[in-house]
Design an enzyme around this catalytic site. Structure first.
Site, PDB file in Angstrom:
ATOM      1  N   LYS A  32       0.358  41.327  69.395  1.00 52.41           N
ATOM      2  CA  LYS A  32      -0.226  42.596  68.947  1.00 52.41           C
ATOM      3  C   LYS A  32      -1.448  42.877  69.821  1.00 52.41           C
ATOM      4  O   LYS A  32      -2.442  42.140  69.763  1.00 52.41           O
ATOM      5  CB  LYS A  32      -0.694  42.493  67.492  1.00 52.41           C
ATOM      6  CG  LYS A  32       0.413  42.307  66.487  1.00 52.41           C
ATOM      7  CD  LYS A  32      -0.183  42.161  65.084  1.00 52.41           C
ATOM      8  CE  LYS A  32       0.908  42.042  64.041  1.00 52.41           C
ATOM      9  NZ  LYS A  32       0.335  41.785  62.698  1.00 52.41           N
TER      10      LYS A  32
ATOM     11  N   SER B 115       9.653  45.850  59.008  1.00 50.53           N
ATOM     12  CA  SER B 115       8.928  44.947  58.106  1.00 50.53           C
ATOM     13  C   SER B 115       9.012  45.504  56.686  1.00 50.53           C
ATOM     14  O   SER B 115       8.650  46.665  56.449  1.00 50.53           O
ATOM     15  CB  SER B 115       7.457  44.851  58.537  1.00 50.53           C
ATOM     16  OG  SER B 115       6.763  43.961  57.693  1.00 50.53           O
TER      17      SER B 115
ATOM     18  N   GLU C 192       6.952  33.469  59.993  1.00 50.67           N
ATOM     19  CA  GLU C 192       5.734  33.952  60.646  1.00 50.67           C
ATOM     20  C   GLU C 192       4.492  33.556  59.847  1.00 50.67           C
ATOM     21  O   GLU C 192       4.413  33.819  58.647  1.00 50.67           O
ATOM     22  CB  GLU C 192       5.825  35.480  60.770  1.00 50.67           C
ATOM     23  CG  GLU C 192       4.786  36.152  61.600  1.00 50.67           C
ATOM     24  CD  GLU C 192       4.996  37.673  61.665  1.00 50.67           C
ATOM     25  OE1 GLU C 192       6.100  38.153  61.384  1.00 50.67           O
ATOM     26  OE2 GLU C 192       4.013  38.374  61.960  1.00 50.67           O
TER      27      GLU C 192
ATOM     28  N   LYS D 155      12.596  41.998  58.444  1.00 52.02           N
ATOM     29  CA  LYS D 155      11.518  41.030  58.203  1.00 52.02           C
ATOM     30  C   LYS D 155      11.036  41.242  56.781  1.00 52.02           C
ATOM     31  O   LYS D 155      10.734  42.375  56.386  1.00 52.02           O
ATOM     32  CB  LYS D 155      10.397  41.284  59.214  1.00 52.02           C
ATOM     33  CG  LYS D 155       9.031  40.749  58.850  1.00 52.02           C
ATOM     34  CD  LYS D 155       8.090  40.857  60.041  1.00 52.02           C
ATOM     35  CE  LYS D 155       6.656  41.023  59.588  1.00 52.02           C
ATOM     36  NZ  LYS D 155       5.731  41.042  60.756  1.00 52.02           N
TER      37      LYS D 155
ATOM     38  N   GLY E  72       3.475  44.834  64.608  1.00 53.50           N
ATOM     39  CA  GLY E  72       3.019  46.180  64.232  1.00 53.50           C
ATOM     40  C   GLY E  72       1.856  46.119  63.265  1.00 53.50           C
ATOM     41  O   GLY E  72       1.716  45.151  62.519  1.00 53.50           O
TER      42      GLY E  72
ATOM     43  N   ASP F 120       1.157  34.725  64.375  1.00 52.91           N
ATOM     44  CA  ASP F 120       0.680  36.103  64.468  1.00 52.91           C
ATOM     45  C   ASP F 120      -0.853  36.036  64.444  1.00 52.91           C
ATOM     46  O   ASP F 120      -1.493  36.002  65.498  1.00 52.91           O
ATOM     47  CB  ASP F 120       1.266  36.912  63.297  1.00 52.91           C
ATOM     48  CG  ASP F 120       0.682  38.313  63.150  1.00 52.91           C
ATOM     49  OD1 ASP F 120       1.212  39.081  62.341  1.00 52.91           O
ATOM     50  OD2 ASP F 120      -0.305  38.642  63.855  1.00 52.91           O
TER      51      ASP F 120
ATOM     52  N   ASP G 290       7.569  36.752  56.834  1.00 51.40           N
ATOM     53  CA  ASP G 290       6.159  36.746  57.238  1.00 51.40           C
ATOM     54  C   ASP G 290       5.304  36.470  56.001  1.00 51.40           C
ATOM     55  O   ASP G 290       5.350  37.229  55.036  1.00 51.40           O
ATOM     56  CB  ASP G 290       5.782  38.106  57.846  1.00 51.40           C
ATOM     57  CG  ASP G 290       4.362  38.101  58.420  1.00 51.40           C
ATOM     58  OD1 ASP G 290       3.970  39.112  59.028  1.00 51.40           O
ATOM     59  OD2 ASP G 290       3.658  37.079  58.278  1.00 51.40           O
TER      60      ASP G 290
ATOM     61  N   LYS H  80       8.263  40.293  53.821  1.00 52.29           N
ATOM     62  CA  LYS H  80       6.987  39.694  53.454  1.00 52.29           C
ATOM     63  C   LYS H  80       7.249  38.710  52.318  1.00 52.29           C
ATOM     64  O   LYS H  80       7.990  39.022  51.378  1.00 52.29           O
ATOM     65  CB  LYS H  80       6.009  40.774  52.976  1.00 52.29           C
ATOM     66  CG  LYS H  80       5.554  41.712  54.071  1.00 52.29           C
ATOM     67  CD  LYS H  80       4.738  40.988  55.096  1.00 52.29           C
ATOM     68  CE  LYS H  80       4.245  41.955  56.149  1.00 52.29           C
ATOM     69  NZ  LYS H  80       3.451  41.270  57.197  1.00 52.29           N
TER      70      LYS H  80
HETATM   71  C1  LIG Z   1       4.252  45.469  60.005  1.00 51.40           C
HETATM   72  C2  LIG Z   1       3.524  44.266  59.530  1.00 51.40           C
HETATM   73  O1  LIG Z   1       4.011  43.515  58.731  1.00 51.40           O
HETATM   74  N1  LIG Z   1       2.287  44.096  60.023  1.00 51.40           N
HETATM   75  C3  LIG Z   1       1.364  43.011  59.809  1.00 51.40           C
HETATM   76  C4  LIG Z   1       0.813  43.024  58.417  1.00 51.40           C
HETATM   77  C5  LIG Z   1       0.120  44.289  58.026  1.00 51.40           C
HETATM   78  C6  LIG Z   1       0.366  44.767  56.767  1.00 51.40           C
HETATM   79  C7  LIG Z   1      -0.242  45.898  56.298  1.00 51.40           C
HETATM   80  C8  LIG Z   1      -1.122  46.594  57.086  1.00 51.40           C
HETATM   81  C9  LIG Z   1      -1.757  47.755  56.625  1.00 51.40           C
HETATM   82  C10 LIG Z   1      -2.628  48.433  57.425  1.00 51.40           C
HETATM   83  C11 LIG Z   1      -2.864  47.992  58.705  1.00 51.40           C
HETATM   84  C12 LIG Z   1      -2.240  46.842  59.178  1.00 51.40           C
HETATM   85  C13 LIG Z   1      -1.366  46.129  58.368  1.00 51.40           C
HETATM   86  C14 LIG Z   1      -0.750  44.964  58.829  1.00 51.40           C
HETATM   87  C15 LIG Z   1       1.986  41.642  60.123  1.00 51.40           C
HETATM   88  O2  LIG Z   1       2.896  41.538  60.923  1.00 51.40           O
HETATM   89  O3  LIG Z   1       1.480  40.646  59.594  1.00 51.40           O
HETATM   90 MG   LIG Z   2       2.530  39.064  60.698  1.00 53.19          MG
END
Ligand SMILES: CC(=O)N[C@@H](Cc1ccc2ccccc2c1)C(=O)O
Ligand SMILES: [Mg+2]
Length: 368
Positions: A263, A135, A214, A161, A291, A239, A189, A163
């Site tokens: 998740k 990500s 996403e 991926k 994640g 998600d 995402d 953002k």
């Molecule tokens: C890997 C990924 O993009 N994770 C989340 C977003 C995310 C982003 C930042 C974070 C910071 C601290 C704890 C959880 C977090 C989750 C998601 O899929 O939407």
């Molecule tokens: Mg997400």
């Protein structure tokens, strides 16, 4: 197992680089760990909540207090408890899925270590390693983004991926698609940053042959995801919206999502995560493991889950060094774009308790 003590540890984990999403920018992870000491052994679980309620309504301090005042007393009062019994033991408490998931993970770790079973064996892993994606946060500019993506491609990640948010979407996606070529798996995402007014704009992402988009809209808005899915070619993946197996089945049957990001922390634990995996399999909907910037403790359990048969897309189970210079366990390292599923009892990793102590941002809460 009878639980004799519950410890809550708060660890400050600096990130190797800031991570920016549509809901903000992080340069460190405020991690809550649950450590259970029982008459048959001990276990560790990681809470995925962020420091602030920006991804979902839960946040670390709230989770710590919820566990301390509501979950730990029930655990300590139970003469004999296993993870499969937590649904009933915690049943009266509404929501707080990330708190419940952290406790379930710690209890699973303890009971599986005592039984000499690995998470993979217990959950039903079908393979010994899992394909990994990565990500990539919102960058300060396109050249910086491309430099970061090129590094991940060189490391062997099997999926990129990105953002996105309004004002940072078509241009970065076009630039990355140009950089990585037409074959490499690419997805985006939005973390709920768009509205129904953006549907036509989001349709322009179809030009980039994305694997999925996403969670473009807010968690509760299944209907607008249905409208988007009907309007664009890119598959929609949920998600934040997928909080349990019933919501997952409803969203799929309504046409809101055709791929699901699972998740365990978001859905209340690994047992619910397996139920969602199984239900999606029945409906021929592929799933992948999301994640939450977990340390090796949560990462180990996620990698085991990601080895189940219907996890057919690379997940956000990246290597430890994607986020941390030093992990709380032995580091997870990418080999040919994959992470190996731990084979030892429980999560199969060893918690570096010295580092947990050194990195603690406050004294642990100890309940007995
Ligand atoms: C890997 C990924 O993009 N994770 C989340 C977003 C995310 C982003 C930042 C974070 C910071 C601290 C704890 C959880 C977090 C989750 C998601 O899929 O939407
Ligand atoms: Mg997400």
């Amino acid at each position: 197992m009878r639980i004799e003590a519950v410890e809550l540890h708060r660890i400050a984990m600096p990130l190797v680089r800031p991570f920016e999403t549509s809901f903000g920018r992080q340069s460190a992870r405020d991690v809550l760990l649950v450590h259970l000491l029982g008459d048959e052994g001990e276990g560790w679980g990681e809470c995925v909540a962020m420091e602030h309620p920006l991804y979902s309504s839960e946040y670390v301090q709230g989770c710590s207090e919820l566990i301390e005042h509501y979950l730990a007393p029930r655990l300590l009062g139970a003469p004999d408890i296993a993870a499969e019994g937590l649904g009933e033991l915690f049943g009266g408490i509404i929501g707080h899925r990330m708190s419940k998931a952290a406790v379930e993970a710690a209890l699973l770790d303890a009971q599986l270590r005592a039984a000499g079973l690995s998470f993979g064996e217990y959950l039903g892993a079908a393979r010994s390693e899992v394909d990994c994606g990565v990500s990539v946060g919102i960058a300060r500019d396109i050249p910086s983004l491309l430099e970061e993506v090129a590094g991940y491609v060189d490391e062997g990640y099997r999926r990129i991926k990105l953002k996105i948010k309004p004002g940072w979407d078509l241009e970065p996606v076009a630039a990355v698609r140009e950089l990585i070529g037409p074959q490499m798996l690419l997805q985006v995402d939005a973390n709920t940053a768009y509205t129904a007014a953006d549907i036509e704009h989001l349709g322009r992402l179809d030009a980039f042959d994305l694997l999925l988009i996403e969670q473009p809209f807010v968690e509760e808005d299944i209907a607008t995801h249905v409208s988007l899915a009907r309007a664009i070619a890119t598959p929609v993946c949920l998600d934040e919206s997928i909080v349990n197996v019933d919501v997952a089945v409803d969203a799929i049957e309504r046409g809101a999502t055709s791929v699901v990001n699972i998740k365990p922390g978001r859905v209340g634990g690994y047992l619910e995560a397996v139920r969602i995996h199984d239900a999606c399999g029945e409906l021929d909907v592929p799933v992948w493991c999301g994640g939450m910037l977990e340390t090796g403790i949560g990462r180990a359990a996620n990698v085991a889950l990601a080895a189940l048969p219907n996890f057919t897309l690379p997940g956000d189970t990246s290597a430890s060094k994607r986020y941390f210079a030093e992990d709380l366990t032995e580091p997870f390292e990418l080999v040919d774009g994959r992470l190996a599923v731990p084979t030892g009892p429980g999560t199969g990793v060893t918690v570096r308790t010295g580092l947990v102590r050194d990195r603690a941002s406050r004294p642990p809460v100890v309940l007995a």
